[in-house]
Write an enzyme that holds these catalytic residues in place. Sequence first.
Site, mmCIF file in Angstrom:
data_model
loop_
_atom_site.group_PDB
_atom_site.id
_atom_site.type_symbol
_atom_site.label_atom_id
_atom_site.label_comp_id
_atom_site.label_asym_id
_atom_site.label_seq_id
_atom_site.Cartn_x
_atom_site.Cartn_y
_atom_site.Cartn_z
ATOM 1 N N TYR A 134 1.026 -1.149 -0.122
ATOM 2 C CA TYR A 134 -0.621 0.310 0.253
ATOM 3 C C TYR A 134 0.701 1.044 0.482
ATOM 4 O O TYR A 134 1.356 1.769 0.632
ATOM 5 C CB TYR A 134 -0.709 0.090 1.371
ATOM 6 N N GLU B 91 -0.632 5.120 -0.332
ATOM 7 C CA GLU B 91 -1.565 6.413 -0.321
ATOM 8 C C GLU B 91 -0.513 8.042 0.076
ATOM 9 O O GLU B 91 0.254 7.365 0.298
ATOM 10 C CB GLU B 91 -2.378 6.318 0.698
ATOM 11 N N ASP C 78 -7.874 14.570 -24.396
ATOM 12 C CA ASP C 78 -7.916 12.956 -23.962
ATOM 13 C C ASP C 78 -7.135 12.303 -25.285
ATOM 14 O O ASP C 78 -7.582 11.759 -26.190
ATOM 15 C CB ASP C 78 -9.801 12.107 -23.995
ATOM 16 N N THR D 225 -4.645 6.701 -22.278
ATOM 17 C CA THR D 225 -5.034 5.166 -20.701
ATOM 18 C C THR D 225 -3.541 6.101 -21.251
ATOM 19 O O THR D 225 -2.827 5.522 -22.310
ATOM 20 C CB THR D 225 -5.435 4.866 -21.419
ATOM 21 N N LYS E 108 -3.077 1.068 -24.566
ATOM 22 C CA LYS E 108 -3.301 1.201 -26.788
ATOM 23 C C LYS E 108 -2.072 1.072 -27.224
ATOM 24 O O LYS E 108 -1.332 0.348 -26.849
ATOM 25 C CB LYS E 108 -4.439 2.251 -26.581
ATOM 26 N N ARG F 214 -2.389 -1.691 -18.099
ATOM 27 C CA ARG F 214 -3.884 -1.098 -18.188
ATOM 28 C C ARG F 214 -4.223 -0.294 -17.468
ATOM 29 O O ARG F 214 -3.817 -0.603 -16.109
ATOM 30 C CB ARG F 214 -6.238 -1.879 -18.019
HETATM 31 N N1 DSN Z 1 -12.601 1.442 -24.615
HETATM 32 C C1 DSN Z 1 -11.492 1.934 -25.484
HETATM 33 C C2 DSN Z 1 -12.031 1.744 -27.176
HETATM 34 O O1 DSN Z 1 -11.872 1.249 -27.230
HETATM 35 O O2 DSN Z 1 -12.038 3.147 -27.573
HETATM 36 C C3 DSN Z 1 -12.107 3.399 -24.678
HETATM 37 O O3 DSN Z 1 -12.499 3.455 -23.824
#
Ligand code: DSN
Length: 414
Positions: free
Chosen positions: A51, A53, A197, A223, A226, A232
């Site tokens: 942990y 925090e 984003d 994120t 990708k 993730r």
């Molecule tokens: N789930 C993502 C996508 O496939 O674009 C977006 O959050």
Amino acid sequence: MNKVLSEDPEVYGIVEAEKKRQTEGIELIPSENYVSGGVLQAMGSILTNKYSEGYPGKRYYGGQENTDKVENLAIERAKKLFGAEHVNVQPYSGSPANSEIYFALLNFGDTVMGLKLDHGGHITHGLPISFSGKAYNFVQYEVNKETGRLDMEEIRKLAQEHKPKMIVAGYTAYPRDIDWEAFKSIADEVGALTMADISHTAGLVCAGELKSPVPFFDVVMTTTHKTLRGPRGAIIMCKEKYAKDIDRAVFPGMQGGPHEHIIAGKAVAFGEALQPASKEYAKQVRKNASHLAEELKKHGFKLISDGTDTHLILADLTNKGVPGKQAQQVLDTVGITLNKNTVPGDPRSPMDPSGIRLGTPAVTTRGMKESEMEQLANWLDQVISNINNTDLHSKIKEEVKEMCLKFPVPGINI
Ligand code: DSN
């Protein structure tokens, strides 16, 4: 996975089946990718036991000498990768990161502008049934129905009419590069904050293949799983003047203990993204997407915006007489995974829309190039043009598997 096998054969069996699916099939969902063995092992490390925090140097529990180091490493690498002034690497994923940004910089009920979901936005960009649409007064802009592109003059008019406190740009189903400077200038005219984003395109942005919002925007999030090929999760980047507000909104505003094993995976992925090979990867992702788009057009596919600048292609299947849902389901049976998607102004429902969304990040990680894109376009055309021909589908399934076995998935030992 030998420990999982001995302790829990049921879970082991599921993971093995997924390994086979990933190995023998083609992944065209544009938001998916494969992580390296290094990222996988960091995520599976004993850092999960701790942990922590707080932030490096200011934690609530003892025993933080190693968690501080790994979190600082991830922060420094992300700063270098994107040229960001401040980075928070703790967000659990994209939706939490977006809620943390809104929580940091807005008051509930404030007016915000975001792209409508069925025009390529995201649920957290103001969908009325999501927390974003409920907690804030989102004004939704659209792409031009004829061109499939953002119309900056329309966006300017909407901003002048509604005077938003924040403008959100960066999308999940928009195939074109974004004019971040134009957004910034509109935001300045109306006194709005800017939030980008770049979850889909971060790996292309940091490689210099697409324009970066980081120099212009107040806050940029992405994120990490990708085009960045990490675990993730998500990160938030911002100008130094917003650093304290963003950090407080992440912890203790929205989150508790950070996931330091995932942060370690982020550090490994950022280290990989800083290597020259990632620039070649990003270039090839775009080359593959643009080649696949051109090949699909030769087969009569109607592409939104008539092509792509990015990793992503959005096709309207209306002229093929096959709804997106059926195309997705039948393609699944031959080992080609993509997703049904609305197209701008779609007359059909989101659960059974007119289009499909596909992209090249995962196939490029496997080493596929232009000639494989031609083959892929052929298969997509054959399946969609012969949607009920199961004999043909079985034959293509074998061909897909044969090609896939020539391109191993990183992180998967067969
Ligand atoms: N789930 C993502 C996508 O496939 O674009 C977006 O959050």
